[in-house]
Scaffold this active site. Sequence first.
Site, mmCIF file in Angstrom:
data_model
loop_
_atom_site.group_PDB
_atom_site.id
_atom_site.type_symbol
_atom_site.label_atom_id
_atom_site.label_comp_id
_atom_site.label_asym_id
_atom_site.label_seq_id
_atom_site.Cartn_x
_atom_site.Cartn_y
_atom_site.Cartn_z
ATOM 1 N N ASP A 27 0.821 -1.207 0.000
ATOM 2 C CA ASP A 27 0.000 0.000 0.000
ATOM 3 C C ASP A 27 0.857 1.261 0.000
ATOM 4 O OD1 ASP A 27 -2.589 -0.715 -0.279
ATOM 5 O OD2 ASP A 27 -3.222 -0.252 1.753
ATOM 6 N N ASP A 62 3.094 -9.074 9.358
ATOM 7 C CA ASP A 62 3.388 -7.675 9.087
ATOM 8 C C ASP A 62 4.786 -7.540 8.498
ATOM 9 O OD1 ASP A 62 0.936 -6.833 9.880
ATOM 10 O OD2 ASP A 62 1.559 -6.076 11.841
ATOM 11 N N ASP A 98 -7.847 -6.463 13.638
ATOM 12 C CA ASP A 98 -7.513 -7.782 14.169
ATOM 13 C C ASP A 98 -8.415 -8.160 15.341
ATOM 14 O OD1 ASP A 98 -6.508 -5.770 15.747
ATOM 15 O OD2 ASP A 98 -4.428 -6.435 15.647
ATOM 16 N N ASP A 108 7.540 -6.214 9.361
ATOM 17 C CA ASP A 108 8.755 -6.387 10.166
ATOM 18 C C ASP A 108 8.832 -7.753 10.819
ATOM 19 O OD1 ASP A 108 6.495 -5.507 11.685
ATOM 20 O OD2 ASP A 108 7.810 -5.211 13.407
#
Length: 730
Positions: free
Chosen positions: A287, A346, A440, A348
């Site tokens: 994104d 994610d 989430d 990281d």
Amino acid sequence: MAPSFQWWGNQHQGTSVVVKMENPNWHMVELEGPPEDDLLLSPDTTTRRDKARNKNARQLTWVLLLKAHRAAGCLNSLATAALGLASAIRRRVASGRTDLDEDQDQEPAVLSQSPTSAESSALKSKFYSCIKVFLWVSLILLGFEVAAYFKGWHFGAAPRWQYVLMATPLGVKDAFNSLYSKWVMIRVEYLAPPLQFLANVCILLFLIQSLDRLVLCLGCFWIRLKKIKPLAKPDVSDPESGQYGYFPMVLVQIPMCNEKEVYQQSIAAVCNLEWPKSNLLIQVLDDSDDPATQLLIKEEVQMWQHEGVNIVYRHRVIREGYKAGNLKSAMNCSYVKDYEFVAIFDADFQPSPDFLKRTIPHFKDNEDVGLVQARWSFVNKDENLLTRLQNINLAFHFEVEQQVNGIFINFFGFNGTAGVWRIKALEDSGGWLERTTVEDMDIAVRAHLHGWKFVFLNDVECQCELPESYEAYRKQQHRWHSGPMHLFRLCLPAIIRSKISTWKKFNMIFLFFLLRKLILPFYSFTLFCIILPMTMFVPEAQLPAWVVCYIPATMSFLNILPAPKSFPFIVPYLLFENTMSVTKFNAMISGLFQLGSAYEWVVTKKSGRSSEGDLASLVEKESRKHQRGLSESDMDEMMEAKPCKHQRGFSVPDLEEMREEIRQQEERASRTKKKKHNRIYLKELLLAFLLLTASARSLLSAQGIHFYFLMFQGISFLLVGLDLIGEQVE
């Protein structure tokens, strides 16, 4: 005369002083009185006594001189340190940007996402103004109390207040005493009762929350004692030999947004997952609105495609819904129907190669299991004090909260990453929704209401990063505490109407949402940052020492048990948690009343730190890339693993246009060089001065524990307000 002489002999006579030198300082070790024989009246003893007295006087003079020299050195050091600190504070205030400046800079971006950002700015301004009013009132009251103290008004326990109030009016001689006696009457009759009532309410909430934490710790202790853990059915299959067992179709998604510091690590880690290639597809959901970052990520995906990995790159032109919108768009691809599970990481996060082998088997023959969540571990937990304190909090969250809830009630909040969902559970629960910034938790609550069970694996870890700057951590915590309250308002009717048991409804409403998401930040801020300082200026309302010191210390000890190596940081942890209550309280109010900041989504800043294994993998990957020598045509070719129907908001950027824009950005960047700076957080600074003012007032009432708590808590607010914790930001 004998009795008289005996009385004189009991006084301080010639005292022998034993002095030793501890380089470079001197100090007295022992003071001894003379023996009884020296008290006899004789010329020899008198002479010896006079000589000893002269000798002792010289020794004592030397000791006093040495002590004075040492004290002067200490005062000089303290003065130098104070001047250095004052100079550092002056430079920081002069060069730093305040959080109000930051809000003004970000306001246009927020307006584009939420129509209520003006309300959020108004709330922040009112909150800041209220703290400023409290500070000015406390300063005025401190001066008033100091003047009263020197006029003879000394207060201690309640009986002494009653005595002063009864005795003073008869002896009032001047206007000041008359004014102060009226102020005391106002405190006793009008201010103390409501303040004491509010304090008692907060103490009750504090005890309930502490009891909840104690029960969770006991549950964790029971799990360890009985060695309880989720067990998956063994799988003896060997993919290399062609004997496949339970290897269902798995879709892996890596959502990211302008995270060029970490994209290589996460993509490399996911591409090295041990799973049959024909049963695995990786989606890189980019994104990013930065063309340079888009190009880097796309080239990384193409490089792994040449390695034979089944990986695709997706970019949205219309970036609606933040992360939830990104995941929802990816799940609408036509080929998703061929997959049974979806793993989410994610940007990281760096899963170990056996991650899927250790999580997917828990779905086998357990058709009611909708989610398997792994634990987080941190590659930079020892980077600075801020990351150490975060590690304490998150270690307790995973080791205690998630594990206990997963074992005993099969429900916990999805952590947004490092988890595997059954796609049927996502579809049955309504899929990803963009209505909150905690997508989430939203999907986890809806899945639980539909009867799906969750499994938490405490022994399966996925490496990631902690925010290293206070600015990034503050924004992350704001989203984590405003989103749940916003979600609670949206989900409460559905929870009440759901068909789950009454106990599960009680657990979700009272424990999951109210106690741990609303009551905790409310009493932390109200009790320790507002009520406690006010009780110093209205001493008729009291907070017991066990509320201020003993129970918080006990709770901090329980929180730090899952991370025993962090025990030396128990005091900074206690103080920092109270300091963060300002941000959490503000976020909770924003989410509860659906103000503008409840809709804000700021990507947490990453530093790109890797473990040694990740660095080795990246070095090997880069060497392969250079050996292969990708041509320009290869970099322009987009290889799709499986066709995806055209969707609104999906595009493949043109590489030539992106390269041209990158060159223009580099030219602009060369003219405007970025530098690191500190931000000044005004609310934290005002609260620091408020607490330090209250600590000065507590000295007048001789309240020892309250004084030390207020002083150290004020210093903690001061350090955070000046951004002296964590790394600087760009």
